[in-house]
Design a protein around this motif. Structure first.
Motif, short mmCIF file in Angstrom:
data_model
loop_
_atom_site.label_atom_id
_atom_site.label_comp_id
_atom_site.label_asym_id
_atom_site.label_seq_id
_atom_site.Cartn_x
_atom_site.Cartn_y
_atom_site.Cartn_z
N ARG A 1 -32.84 -0.26 -102.75
CA ARG A 1 -33.08 -0.56 -101.34
C ARG A 1 -32.68 0.61 -100.43
NH1 ARG A 1 -30.17 -4.77 -101.02
NH2 ARG A 1 -31.82 -6.25 -101.52
N THR A 2 -31.48 1.17 -100.68
CA THR A 2 -30.97 2.22 -99.78
C THR A 2 -31.84 3.47 -99.79
OG1 THR A 2 -28.72 1.38 -99.98
CG2 THR A 2 -28.99 3.66 -99.22
N GLN B 1 -32.26 11.49 -101.95
CA GLN B 1 -32.67 10.10 -102.16
C GLN B 1 -33.64 9.96 -103.32
OE1 GLN B 1 -31.05 7.73 -100.55
NE2 GLN B 1 -29.95 9.40 -99.53
N HIS C 1 -30.68 -3.86 -105.18
CA HIS C 1 -29.66 -3.27 -104.30
C HIS C 1 -29.66 -1.76 -104.41
CE1 HIS C 1 -25.88 -2.78 -102.17
NE2 HIS C 1 -25.46 -2.04 -103.17
N SER D 1 -35.25 2.77 -98.23
CA SER D 1 -35.16 2.58 -96.78
C SER D 1 -35.01 3.91 -96.06
CB SER D 1 -33.98 1.67 -96.45
OG SER D 1 -34.15 0.38 -97.01
N VAL D 2 -34.16 4.79 -96.62
CA VAL D 2 -33.96 6.11 -95.99
C VAL D 2 -35.26 6.91 -96.02
CG1 VAL D 2 -32.74 8.30 -96.18
CG2 VAL D 2 -31.50 6.15 -96.51
N ASP E 1 -21.17 0.72 -103.48
CA ASP E 1 -22.54 1.17 -103.72
C ASP E 1 -22.55 2.19 -104.85
OD1 ASP E 1 -21.60 3.52 -102.64
OD2 ASP E 1 -22.61 3.27 -100.71
#
Length: 398
Positions: free
Chosen positions: A159-160, A190, A156, A163-164, A328
């Motif tokens: 992932r963010t 990121q 989790h 992905s960005v 998050d």
């Protein structure tokens, strides 16, 4: 190395042991009955007036020998029967218990960590073994739960940012967007999140395994608290949360502890950032001290924030634990900071505990540390120019 399997089972080994005892007892009885017994019997007959070499003497001695023989044969048969029955009963009772333990161990080897062994009534030693097995099974079950949750949270967390980064990289390749200051800041942010996550995992693993080297020196408790408070003063002011140091406690500058300044600053930073995250604007966070005894001092961080539910208190120091899984990393933390803090405090010989009256009633985190052996106060000259405190991303409480 291949272990050679023993050719005899538990029952046969019990029986062999019993037969050896019977054989030794029989040999002793035969020796006594064949040598010592006849001499004593003959002597007593002569004292009773029986004529030497008479028919009465011969018949009496023959009767004695026959009686001894019959007695030994009956005793041998009885002993053999009892040995067989005792060996069978004992081996059967232990085999059933060990069989259950074996089945439970095999089941656990296939991933069934919820298996438990009931009381079997097979004796103190076997019951102690079963209790130890159940304790081990419970610990393995908890470890497996943490591992699964950790893998889920890692996926989790990663992932963010991934992905960005993927979206912006494709956009740059397709010419949809261009490299500018905004794109640079977003990509760096990121990548920073991924870097912090890797550093967090490495820190918590090293701390829990005792692989962190501590550069321990005598430090003033007051200076540690004030340095941590000043490092967070701006963030607290921006959110509108008061940060106070309790001046009514024991004289801070007269209390010294033997700690690693950088690591203890990391602990205080995690606790203060954690308290700020869960305290709403207008709330208050207070740092106070208390002399637990002549050998220890406690530093307590108390907030008026979200609070912790009773069922969550035992788990908040577990890695990647979250009471609210919907949060998050930016809003709820990674769930590693408190784990690192607890491990670091314990590496110093202290303890880190948490208490809370309940949801909405705030929480208190207490760091208990042993005093410096000399109990000597820190002077202003010795604390000037100390290195700045380091802080890692804060932990999470529900």
């Amino acid at each position: 190395m291949i272990r050679r399997r023993h050719p005899h089972g538990l029952a046969s080994r019990f029986l062999i042991a019993q037969l050896l005892v019977v054989a030794a007892s029989l040999v002793a009885a035969v020796v006594v009955a064949s040598f010592a017994g006849p001499l004593l019997f003959h002597e007593h007959l002569l004292r009773a007036g029986v004529v030497r070499d008479s028919a009465q003497l011969l018949h009496a001695e023959q009767a004695y020998r026959d009686t001894n023989l019959i007695t030994l044969v009956v005793a041998l048969v009885t002993a053999l029967a009892c040995a067989v029955l005792a060996a069978f009963w004992l081996s059967r009772r232990i085999q059933v218990s060990l069989g259950r333990l074996t089945e439970a161990a095999q089941s656990m080897a296939h991933g069934h960590y919820d298996i438990r062994v009931p009381d079997m009534g097979a004796g103190t030693e076997v019951e102690a073994l079963a209790a130890s097995f159940n304790t081990m099974a419970g610990q393995l079950e908890r470890t497996e739960d943490i591992r699964r949750r950790m893998l889920s949270d890692l996926a989790h967390e990663m992932r963010t940012p991934i992905s960005v980064l993927t979206i912006y990289l494709e956009a740059l390749q397709d010419g949809v967007t261009y490299w500018d200051e905004t794109t640079s800041e977003l990509m760096a942010d990121q990548l920073g999140r991924l870097t912090r996550l890797v550093e967090d995992i490495n820190d918590v693993s090293r701390a829990e395994e005792g692989r962190i080297n501590l550069d321990r020196t005598e430090q003033s408790v007051g200076e540690l608290i004030r340095a941590a408070a000043e490092a967070h003063r701006e963030a607290y002011a921006a959110k509108g949360v008061d940060l106070d140091i309790d001046a009514d406690g024991p004289a801070l500058d007269e209390s010294a502890v033997d700690v690693d300044r950088q690591r203890m600053g990391q602990v205080m930073g995690n606790l203060l950032s954690n308290a700020l995250r869960h305290t709403p604007p207008g709330g208050q966070v207070k740092i106070s001290t208390a002399a637990e005894n002549s050998e220890g001092i406690a530093v307590r961080v108390t907030d008026t924030g979200d609070g912790i539910r009773t069922e969550q208190l035992p788990h908040i120091f577990e890695r990647f634990y979250r009471g609210d899984t919907a949060r998050d990393r930016d809003h709820g933390g990674s769930g590693i900071g408190l784990t690192i803090s607890k491990a670091l405090v314990e590496a110093h010989g202290g303890t880190l505990t948490a208490t809370s009256p309940g949801p909405g009633a705030g929480a208190a985190f207490t760091v208990e540390l042993p005093r410096h052996p000399q109990h000597s106060p820190r002077s202003a000259g010795t604390t000037t120019g100390s290195p700045p405190l380091q802080h890692t991303p804060p932990g999470y409480i529900p």
